[in-house]
Every structure is written in C-alpha cells, then in structure tokens.
Design an enzyme around this catalytic site. Structure first.
Site, PDB file in Angstrom:
ATOM      1  N   GLY A   1       0.641  -4.992   0.859  1.00  0.00           N
ATOM      2  CA  GLY A   1      -0.566  -5.046   0.033  1.00  0.00           C
ATOM      3  C   GLY A   1      -0.320  -5.679  -1.329  1.00  0.00           C
TER       4      GLY A   1
ATOM      5  CB  ALA B   1      -0.858  -0.014   1.249  1.00  0.00           C
TER       6      ALA B   1
ATOM      7  CD  GLU C   1       1.791  -5.556   5.611  1.00  0.00           C
ATOM      8  OE1 GLU C   1       2.619  -6.443   5.892  1.00  0.00           O
ATOM      9  OE2 GLU C   1       1.001  -5.628   4.641  1.00  0.00           O
TER      10      GLU C   1
HETATM   11  N1  COA Z   1       4.571   3.225  -0.586  1.00  0.00           N
HETATM   12  C1  COA Z   1       4.970   4.399  -1.130  1.00  0.00           C
HETATM   13  N2  COA Z   1       6.095   4.536  -1.839  1.00  0.00           N
HETATM   14  C2  COA Z   1       6.868   3.454  -1.989  1.00  0.00           C
HETATM   15  C3  COA Z   1       6.541   2.200  -1.437  1.00  0.00           C
HETATM   16  C4  COA Z   1       5.324   2.111  -0.708  1.00  0.00           C
HETATM   17  N3  COA Z   1       4.900   0.955  -0.179  1.00  0.00           N
HETATM   18  N4  COA Z   1       7.509   1.316  -1.743  1.00  0.00           N
HETATM   19  C5  COA Z   1       8.422   1.994  -2.470  1.00  0.00           C
HETATM   20  N5  COA Z   1       8.032   3.278  -2.626  1.00  0.00           N
HETATM   21  C6  COA Z   1       8.738   4.336  -3.363  1.00  0.00           C
HETATM   22  C7  COA Z   1       9.913   4.893  -2.581  1.00  0.00           C
HETATM   23  O1  COA Z   1       9.512   5.880  -1.675  1.00  0.00           O
HETATM   24  C8  COA Z   1      10.751   5.441  -3.711  1.00  0.00           C
HETATM   25  O2  COA Z   1      10.203   6.668  -4.132  1.00  0.00           O
HETATM   26  P1  COA Z   1      11.186   7.895  -4.591  1.00  0.00           P
HETATM   27  O3  COA Z   1      12.070   7.317  -5.671  1.00  0.00           O
HETATM   28  O4  COA Z   1      10.260   8.954  -5.077  1.00  0.00           O
HETATM   29  O5  COA Z   1      11.964   8.242  -3.367  1.00  0.00           O
HETATM   30  C9  COA Z   1      10.541   4.446  -4.846  1.00  0.00           C
HETATM   31  O6  COA Z   1       9.308   3.803  -4.532  1.00  0.00           O
HETATM   32  C10 COA Z   1      11.625   3.406  -4.945  1.00  0.00           C
HETATM   33  O7  COA Z   1      11.743   2.760  -3.694  1.00  0.00           O
HETATM   34  P2  COA Z   1      13.123   2.691  -2.883  1.00  0.00           P
HETATM   35  O8  COA Z   1      12.791   2.458  -1.446  1.00  0.00           O
HETATM   36  O9  COA Z   1      13.989   3.857  -3.204  1.00  0.00           O
HETATM   37  O10 COA Z   1      13.764   1.377  -3.538  1.00  0.00           O
HETATM   38  P3  COA Z   1      14.814   0.414  -2.865  1.00  0.00           P
HETATM   39  O11 COA Z   1      15.340  -0.440  -3.950  1.00  0.00           O
HETATM   40  O12 COA Z   1      15.790   1.136  -2.037  1.00  0.00           O
HETATM   41  O13 COA Z   1      13.940  -0.494  -1.854  1.00  0.00           O
HETATM   42  C11 COA Z   1      12.005  -1.755  -1.164  1.00  0.00           C
HETATM   43  C12 COA Z   1      12.912  -1.309  -2.335  1.00  0.00           C
HETATM   44  C13 COA Z   1      10.827  -2.517  -1.738  1.00  0.00           C
HETATM   45  C14 COA Z   1      12.808  -2.686  -0.226  1.00  0.00           C
HETATM   46  C15 COA Z   1      11.540  -0.508  -0.375  1.00  0.00           C
HETATM   47  O14 COA Z   1      10.997   0.419  -1.288  1.00  0.00           O
HETATM   48  C16 COA Z   1      10.495  -0.794   0.658  1.00  0.00           C
HETATM   49  O15 COA Z   1      10.794  -1.335   1.732  1.00  0.00           O
HETATM   50  N6  COA Z   1       9.221  -0.405   0.371  1.00  0.00           N
HETATM   51  C17 COA Z   1       8.124  -0.497   1.322  1.00  0.00           C
HETATM   52  C18 COA Z   1       7.684  -1.917   1.513  1.00  0.00           C
HETATM   53  C19 COA Z   1       6.583  -2.002   2.555  1.00  0.00           C
HETATM   54  O16 COA Z   1       6.794  -1.747   3.732  1.00  0.00           O
HETATM   55  N7  COA Z   1       5.390  -2.367   2.115  1.00  0.00           N
HETATM   56  C20 COA Z   1       4.256  -2.511   2.959  1.00  0.00           C
HETATM   57  C21 COA Z   1       3.424  -1.299   2.924  1.00  0.00           C
HETATM   58  S1  COA Z   1       1.960  -1.501   3.914  1.00  0.00           S
END
Ligand code: COA
Length: 277
Positions: free
Chosen positions: A128, A85, A151
């Site tokens: 999500g 999400a 989460e």
């Molecule tokens: N919601 C909003 N934005 C998100 C997102 C999410 N769940 N997951 C990734 N993004 C965005 C990042 O903020 C970033 O945006 P930006 O380039 O404008 O700064 C872009 O997507 C790329 O993500 P980034 O974190 O820079 O990539 P990464 O390779 O360093 O890491 C992940 C990848 C998947 C490990 C990391 O993005 C992450 O942990 N995301 C959240 C996962 C999560 O907790 N999901 C559950 C949500 S309820």
C-alpha cells in the site's frame, strides 16, 4: 489534525495568486514503518477532502515520518516511506469486512486530487506504500529506498490500484514481474525503469522535493490542473479520443485570463502574475 498524519503548510514565495501553499503530509507511524492502519487511511481521506476545498493548496507532498533513535535494547528501525497496509488489520477479516474499507480508500482519494502531488520517499515503499507513491503524480526517492508489491507473499494481491497503475506506468512486463515475484526494486533500478522521477541522497530529500514542489506551485493553479487532467486522459482513452480531449482543454484555456497573462509576460519578458482563472 490526526496525530497519525501531520500536515504542514509552506508558503509559496512570490505566489500568484497570493496565499498559495505547499502542503506536506507526513504519515506518522515510524515505529510501524508508517504502515497504513485505518486511522492513517481516514486521516488521508480527510486531508484530501480538505485540500480539494482549499484554493490555496497548490501542491501536496506526501512522505513518511523518519525513524527516531533506537530505543534501549531495541535495534534501529529502518527508513520507511510506508511499508504497506497494516497487516495486523487483515487478520480474521473476510471479504464483506474488507470491501467497504477498500472501496472508500485513500489511494483513490489521492489519485483524484486535482492539484499536483509528489511522493517524497526515503526507505521502504511497499504494498500500500508503493501504491500511495503510485497515486501521486511524481515520485522523488533517496537512493537507499526500495519499492515492491509483496502482497503475493501474504496470499494477496495489491488492493490499492497497484496492478493497474504499475502496469500503466512501467508496462505489462515489469508490472507482472513485481506483482508476481513480490521482489523489491532498489531505488536506482526504480529510477532506471521510470518508477521514480528523481533520485537523491537522504540528506537532500527535503530540498529536492521542495525544489520540485515550488516549481509546480508557481505555475498557474488553474492551468496546471488542466495539464494534469489532460495527461490523465491518456490513461482512460484511446489516442483519437485523448487528442480530442487535449484539444478541447487547450482551446478552453484561450478563454482564461492566465493564458493572456502568460503570453504577454513572455512577450514583455516579465514574470507572469497568475490570476488562477
Ligand atoms: N503492517 C504492520 N506492521 C508493520 C508492517 C506492516 N505492513 N511493516 C512493518 N511493520 C512493523 C513490524 O511489525 C515491526 O513492528 P514491531 O517493532 O512492533 O515488531 C516494525 O514495523 C518494524 O518492522 P520490522 O519487520 O521489524 O523491520 P525489518 O527491518 O526487519 O523489515 C520490512 C522491514 C519492510 C522488510 C518488513 O517490515 C516487512 O516485510 N514489512 C511488511 C511489508 C509488506 O508485506 N507490505 C505489504 C502489506 S499489504
């Protein structure tokens, strides 16, 4: 059609009844790893309603948009199905604001589709995103994909059915581990524990997905919905009731044209020409 959800219709070759299509839904926010913001969720809900009222839709495939080339001075975004999400939409919200959003959610809309659904996964399927995959009937993933319910690290738990569907799919122990640790499960392990049905190389994902989708799309569109309902009954009922539900569904199929078409095609060594009723 919303720009955040692209819908493509691929005709089913030799479709019977004629007109069948596989719909491919592409969640299109690659710059945010296809995170589900309210626009994507609304588009998914609308797509579910439209698919359900369209008899031509035999199978729905859900995937995430591929990351484009890195912008100048920026690093390459990783491959993602859906990274969860959209966390930015959680900031400052209290329960009265979040509840209506999660009560009318895309995960249940996908889960409740009557036709077969396939998640086609390349990259991160987190939070999500893993729940979208779990709301589909089957999952195909590239071997560089990663699954997880992180989460817990946000002070939250899964809210799109993850605790329930993971437990039913993987069993109590593995679901508890995923939900409580928030750790990612790499694709090969996800395949080993039954979270993923088929594994492939990234460049094979489209063909592997469409191969399965076309197999499903060429069954009787009526019978395959009955099959889906009957298997689902195992999740909601005890064995005795579930077996009775299956027997009722099985017997009712003997009043359909497609049962007569199917058994006669077998006897005559022909390809069945389904009527869908
Ligand atoms: N919601 C909003 N934005 C998100 C997102 C999410 N769940 N997951 C990734 N993004 C965005 C990042 O903020 C970033 O945006 P930006 O380039 O404008 O700064 C872009 O997507 C790329 O993500 P980034 O974190 O820079 O990539 P990464 O390779 O360093 O890491 C992940 C990848 C998947 C490990 C990391 O993005 C992450 O942990 N995301 C959240 C996962 C999560 O907790 N999901 C559950 C949500 S309820």
């Amino acid at each position: 059609m919303s720009a955040s959800l692209l819908i493509e219709r691929i005709e089913v070759e030799d479709s019977s009844p004629a007109g069948g299509v596989v719909e491919i839904w592409t969640i299109n926010r690659a710059d945010k790893l296809n995170a589900l913001n309210s626009e994507v969720v609304a588009a998914l809900n609308n797509a579910c309603s439209a698919a359900e009222s369209d008899n031509d839709v035999r199978v729905v495939v859900i995937r995430g948009a591929a990351a484009g080339p890195a912008l100048e001075g920026k690093r390459q975004k990783p491959a993602a199905f859906v990274a969860g999400a959209d966390i930015t939409e959680f900031v400052g919200k209290d329960s009265s604001e979040i509840r209506p959003i999660f009560e009318n959610n895309a995960w249940e809309a996908i889960w409740n589709l009557s036709m077969p659904t396939v998640a086609s996964i390349d990259g991160f399927a987190l939070g999500g995103g893993s729940e979208i995959a779990l709301s589909c009937d089957m999952r195909i993933a590239t071997n560089r994909s990663n699954f997880g319910t992180p989460e817990i690290n946000l002070g939250l738990i899964p809210g799109g059915g993850g605790t329930q569907r993971l437990t039913r799919l993987l069993g109590y122990g593995k679901a508890m581990e995923m939900v409580m640790t928030g750790e990612m499960v790499p694709a090969v392990e996800a395949y080993r524990i039954g979270l993923v049905n088929r594994l492939c190389e990234p460049e094979e994902l489209y063909d592997t997905t469409m191969e399965l989708a076309m197999v499903l799309a060429n069954k009787s569109p009526h019978t395959i919905k009955v099959a889906k309902r009957a298997v689902r009954a195992a999740l909601d009922h005890g064995l005795e009731d579930g077996v009775k539900i299956e027997r009722d569904e099985f017997c009712a199929l003997f009043d359909t044209d497609d049962k007569e078409i199917g058994v006669n095609a077998f006897i005559n060594r022909e390809k069945p020409e389904w009527k869908g009723c």
